[in-house]
Motif scaffolding. Structure first.
Motif, short mmCIF file in Angstrom:
data_model
loop_
_atom_site.label_atom_id
_atom_site.label_comp_id
_atom_site.label_asym_id
_atom_site.label_seq_id
_atom_site.Cartn_x
_atom_site.Cartn_y
_atom_site.Cartn_z
N ASN A 50 0.87 -1.21 0.07
CA ASN A 50 0.19 -0.06 0.12
C ASN A 50 0.95 1.25 -0.04
OD1 ASN A 50 0.88 -0.33 2.58
ND2 ASN A 50 -0.84 0.02 3.59
N CYS A 51 0.14 2.36 0.31
CA CYS A 51 0.94 3.58 0.13
C CYS A 51 2.04 3.76 1.03
CB CYS A 51 0.12 4.83 0.29
SG CYS A 51 -0.99 4.93 1.85
N ILE A 52 1.79 3.29 2.65
CA ILE A 52 2.82 3.35 3.58
C ILE A 52 4.10 2.64 3.12
CG2 ILE A 52 3.31 3.15 6.02
CD1 ILE A 52 1.18 5.18 5.53
N TYR A 65 -0.33 -10.91 9.02
CA TYR A 65 0.04 -10.71 7.61
C TYR A 65 0.18 -9.31 7.16
CZ TYR A 65 -4.87 -10.78 7.88
OH TYR A 65 -6.18 -10.20 8.23
N LEU A 66 -0.15 -8.39 8.17
CA LEU A 66 0.02 -6.86 7.80
C LEU A 66 1.36 -6.47 8.57
CD1 LEU A 66 -3.54 -5.42 8.33
CD2 LEU A 66 -2.45 -6.37 6.41
N TRP A 93 2.01 -4.98 3.18
CA TRP A 93 1.12 -4.30 3.28
C TRP A 93 1.52 -3.67 4.76
CZ3 TRP A 93 -3.04 -2.94 -0.11
CH2 TRP A 93 -4.02 -2.03 0.60
N GLN A 143 0.42 -1.58 8.00
CA GLN A 143 -0.67 -0.88 8.44
C GLN A 143 -0.48 -1.51 10.09
OE1 GLN A 143 -4.42 -1.82 6.52
NE2 GLN A 143 -5.36 -1.95 8.60
N ASP A 145 -3.76 2.78 15.72
CA ASP A 145 -4.05 3.71 14.41
C ASP A 145 -4.06 5.11 14.58
OD1 ASP A 145 -7.02 3.24 12.10
OD2 ASP A 145 -4.72 3.95 11.77
N CYS A 205 2.33 6.38 12.78
CA CYS A 205 2.92 6.48 11.62
C CYS A 205 4.22 7.19 11.51
CB CYS A 205 2.07 7.08 10.62
SG CYS A 205 0.64 6.02 9.95
#
Lengths: 149, 150
Positions: free
Chosen positions: A27-29, A47-48, A39, A41, A57, A62
């Protein structure tokens, strides 16, 4: 995504080009961090991918992740070839929504979720109802290794 | 198709050819017939499958189309799974599991895992280390549960 769909979702996006096909794996991150295999997140799901044990979150989480990658100095979107920059976006609820990375040529690159990567001229070109707004831009010195991304 | 199939209906079983079995199903008007091929032990629920193909699948495909158009560009799964079309898919329940798994097989996406967990009550990907591994875990689960054919 079609050009019409992109125009509808990102009304401020004028000068851009698609630079890679859609890919569900990252993804973008992840792309902002230079990773096309995972991915990124914060999540308890194994799996993330996330660099920190903190799975909250939040924009702060981030920022901490990109601090780990060396993006420690807050800056603006002006092009500085000796620095690599990333822009973090938040949505209307203040939650992280997108990340973009500035390339050595001064243009920005973004992975649109599971969809394509695009190159765009400014980070605020993706601001709007969908991705919210740019909240912070961080930079790190650009090295030869990073330039391979 | 000329293999012999076994009809399991309320504990009684009779052996028919495939064509005979179909005729028997219609005449009997039973609601739940499981067809099993003794050669490879594959089984399907005939009436449920017909209903799924003619009613559930079109609705599912339409919801997927709406949902993907609205959320494909999001990078956080939380943004994707709150869309009304996605929630409607979850609301379709167990009957939609074969179609989600087929969609996962043809067009993988981590976004399907919450729906699969919510509907099935299972977490088949709890040891997966990547999205690809999680996809394979769910597809394997789907085959074991007979939601997916081999």
């Amino acid at each position: 995504m079609t050009a019409e769909e992109i125009a509808e979702i990102f009304p401020n996006l004028k000068n851009y080009q698609i630079t890679s096909p859609a890919d569900y794996r990252y993804n973008c991150i992840a792309w902002a961090a230079g990773d096309t295999k995972n991915w990124w997140q914060p999540s308890d799901s194994p799996y993330l991918f996330w660099l920190r044990d903190d799975k909250s979150d939040s924009l702060e989480n981030c920022i901490e992740v990109f601090n780990i990658l060396g993006f420690n100095d807050e800056t603006d979107s002006a092009s500085e070839p000796e620095f690599e920059k990333i822009a973090l976006y938040i949505d209307a609820d203040g939650l992280p929504s997108h990340a973009a990375r500035q390339k050595e040529n001064g243009f920005w690159t973004s992975k649109l979720g599971e969809a394509e990567e695009i190159e765009h001229d400014t980070p605020d070109a993706l601001e709007g109802e969908t991705y919210g707004k740019v909240k912070i831009i961080l930079k790190r010195p650009r090295t030869k290794v990073q330039n391979l991304l | 198709m000329s293999e012999n199939l076994v009809i399991i209906n309320g504990g009684d079983s009779e052996q028919f050819t495939f064509v005979q079995m179909l005729e028997a199903t219609i005449r009997q008007g039973t609601n739940e017939i499981v067809l099993r091929n003794p050669k490879d032990n594959r089984s399907i629920k005939l009436k449920a499958k017909i209903e799924a193909e003619t009613e559930i699948k079109p609705e599912f495909e339409n919801l997927v189309k709406v949902w993907k158009k609205a959320t494909h560009h999001y990078s956080f799964i939380r943004q994707k799974i709150v869309h009304p079309a996605y929630l409607r898919i979850i609301g379709m329940g167990e009957k939609v599991l074969p179609f989600i798994l087929e969609e996962l097989r043809e067009r993988p996406s981590a976004s399907w895992f919450p729906a699969l967990e919510a509907i099935s009550g299972n977490d088949a990907a709890q040891t997966a280390k990547s999205v690809d591994e999680a996809v394979q875990s769910w597809l394997s689960w789907g085959k074991r549960q007979s939601y997916l054919t081999v």
